[in-house]
Design a protein around this motif. Structure first.
Motif, PDB file in Angstrom:
ATOM      1  N   UNK A 145       0.833  -1.202   0.000  1.00 42.67           N
ATOM      2  CA  UNK A 145       0.000   0.000   0.000  1.00 42.67           C
ATOM      3  C   UNK A 145       0.870   1.255   0.000  1.00 42.67           C
ATOM      4  N   UNK A 146       1.932   1.248   0.808  1.00 43.78           N
ATOM      5  CA  UNK A 146       2.827   2.414   0.893  1.00 43.78           C
ATOM      6  C   UNK A 146       3.526   2.672  -0.439  1.00 43.78           C
ATOM      7  N   UNK A 147       4.009   1.607  -1.080  1.00 48.04           N
ATOM      8  CA  UNK A 147       4.705   1.768  -2.366  1.00 48.04           C
ATOM      9  C   UNK A 147       3.728   2.192  -3.468  1.00 48.04           C
ATOM     10  N   UNK A 148       2.531   1.615  -3.465  1.00 45.10           N
ATOM     11  CA  UNK A 148       1.527   1.998  -4.461  1.00 45.10           C
ATOM     12  C   UNK A 148       1.131   3.463  -4.281  1.00 45.10           C
ATOM     13  N   UNK A 149       1.004   3.901  -3.027  1.00 46.76           N
ATOM     14  CA  UNK A 149       0.667   5.296  -2.741  1.00 46.76           C
ATOM     15  C   UNK A 149       1.786   6.228  -3.192  1.00 46.76           C
ATOM     16  N   UNK A 150       3.042   5.865  -2.851  1.00 41.64           N
ATOM     17  CA  UNK A 150       4.184   6.690  -3.244  1.00 41.64           C
ATOM     18  C   UNK A 150       4.303   6.761  -4.763  1.00 41.64           C
ATOM     19  N   UNK A 151       4.064   5.635  -5.435  1.00 39.80           N
ATOM     20  CA  UNK A 151       4.163   5.601  -6.894  1.00 39.80           C
ATOM     21  C   UNK A 151       3.147   6.519  -7.554  1.00 39.80           C
ATOM     22  N   UNK A 152       2.018   6.729  -6.893  1.00 42.61           N
ATOM     23  CA  UNK A 152       0.943   7.504  -7.511  1.00 42.61           C
ATOM     24  C   UNK A 152       1.002   9.001  -7.219  1.00 42.61           C
ATOM     25  N   UNK A 153       1.752   9.404  -6.164  1.00 46.54           N
ATOM     26  CA  UNK A 153       1.727  10.832  -5.792  1.00 46.54           C
ATOM     27  C   UNK A 153       3.037  11.570  -6.023  1.00 46.54           C
ATOM     28  N   UNK A 154       4.153  10.838  -6.118  1.00 51.95           N
ATOM     29  CA  UNK A 154       5.439  11.517  -6.272  1.00 51.95           C
ATOM     30  C   UNK A 154       5.520  12.210  -7.633  1.00 51.95           C
ATOM     31  N   UNK A 155       6.157  13.386  -7.701  1.00 55.64           N
ATOM     32  CA  UNK A 155       6.163  14.185  -8.937  1.00 55.64           C
ATOM     33  C   UNK A 155       7.293  13.838  -9.906  1.00 55.64           C
ATOM     34  N   UNK A 156       8.091  12.816  -9.587  1.00 60.82           N
ATOM     35  CA  UNK A 156       9.233  12.460 -10.431  1.00 60.82           C
ATOM     36  C   UNK A 156       8.973  11.109 -11.094  1.00 60.82           C
ATOM     37  N   UNK A 157       9.051  11.070 -12.419  1.00 61.38           N
ATOM     38  CA  UNK A 157       8.702   9.872 -13.182  1.00 61.38           C
ATOM     39  C   UNK A 157       9.502   8.643 -12.748  1.00 61.38           C
ATOM     40  N   UNK A 158      10.814   8.808 -12.571  1.00 61.35           N
ATOM     41  CA  UNK A 158      11.644   7.673 -12.189  1.00 61.35           C
ATOM     42  C   UNK A 158      11.208   7.088 -10.847  1.00 61.35           C
TER      43      UNK A 158
END
Length: 325
Positions: free
Chosen positions: A38-51
């Motif tokens: 859940x934490x990784x999926x959340x981070x993947x969806x909100x962070x502003x950097x594509x990489x």
């Protein structure tokens, strides 16, 4: 089916000694893995950097693979037996991993009961035909058979292997018995729509689609390589024993400690087939303490081993081995 030899009975008894779980360890493994996903999926969806989006999506995919194997252990009764909360948890998880419980139970239990039997290889695993059967097949049948064993089929495994091969085919085969396949598809489409409408398409792609694609691809290849490797020894129904099938028709996939963790030790597949009630965290212990299980058929994630496994197409009855065409 042949009777077990004295040596085989001894191995079964030794393996049985490890078929007990540590409830706290099982609970921690399931809940911590889910929270990390859940934490990784959340981070993947909100962070502003594509990489970072892609990086966290990849890690979420690996965690989804681990969750799938934990689900697999639960369905075998290896972990969290008779835990009411686990029943609800894994019912919900079955939507995310696109693996309905009734469908999985039917096909995977069949696979364990018929692993390495040439006439019965098509349910719950990749179909295997003999060289003589191949020669009698039509061009259309050959193309479809080769597609099922093609790397592209595994690359798109979340759709081809799980959605079409597992859910849709099971519904077509017996809609009344496999009704939960319909429920899983409806629930998944509802969840996806909810995410897209409220959070946007990019959130769906990074938090769910990419992780599922990665987990499905790796899971599809694991299914394949653990029973399709150069030294595999298949057998007819008359010569089959569950112990021989476990030790000679199931591989040990050698991995780094990190990948063993992400795969929840499913790489110790020969031991899992010897006794599917052994919890995933005890499989390395079994291999360490039962010397007879250390000498086994080994494959890995290396390019050489992957290529060798994927090159295998049919069972040659004269040579008693899997061969290319």
């Amino acid at each position: 089916m042949k009777q077990l030899s004295t040596e085989q009975k001894h191995l079964v008894r030794k393996a049985n000694e490890f078929a007990s779980e540590d409830l706290s360890k099982s609970t921690l493994a399931v809940l911590s893995t889910f929270l990390m996903f859940i934490a990784c999926a959340f981070a993947a969806s909100i962070l502003p950097i594509l990489l970072l989006n892609i990086g966290f999506s990849v890690v979420a995919g690996l965690l989804l693979l681990r969750l799938f194997v934990l689900y697999h252990d639960y369905m075998h009764g290896a972990i969290l037996r008779k835990q009411t909360w686990a029943n609800y948890f894994f019912s919900l998880l079955s939507v995310i991993i696109l693996t309905p419980k009734n469908v999985w139970r039917e096909t995977h239990n069949y696979h364990h009961a018929h692993n390495a039997k040439i006439p019965s290889s098509h349910i719950g695993s990749y179909k295997v035909v003999t060289k003589r059967q191949w020669q009698k097949m039509s061009q259309g049948q050959r193309r479809f058979y080769l597609f099922l064993r093609h790397p592209l089929n595994m690359l798109a495994g979340v759709f081809t292997v799980f959605v079409l091969g597992m859910i849709v085919s099971s519904i077509i085969r017996n809609v009344k018995k496999n009704y939960d396949g319909i429920l899983v598809i409806i629930a998944y489409l509802g969840l996806s729509t909810l995410i897209i409408v409220n959070l946007g398409i990019s959130t769906y792609v990074y938090s769910l689609f990419i992780p599922q694609a990665i987990g499905g691809c790796l899971g599809a290849y694991l299914f394949y390589a653990q029973h399709n490797f150069p030294s595999v020894q298949l057998s007819s129904n008359a010569d089959w024993t569950p112990v021989h099938a476990a030790l000679h028709c199931s591989s040990y996939m050698k991995m780094s400690p990190l990948m063993h963790w992400f795969c929840a030790n499913i790489g110790y597949h020969h031991i899992h087939h010897l006794n599917h009630r052994i919890p995933f965290y005890r499989l390395p212990e079994v291999m360490e303490k039962v010397p007879e299980l250390a000498s086994t058929h080994v494959t890995s994630w290396s390019f050489k081993d992957v290529r060798s496994c994927l090159a295998l197409k049919v069972w040659d009855e004269d040579k008693n081995m899997m061969v290319a065409i």
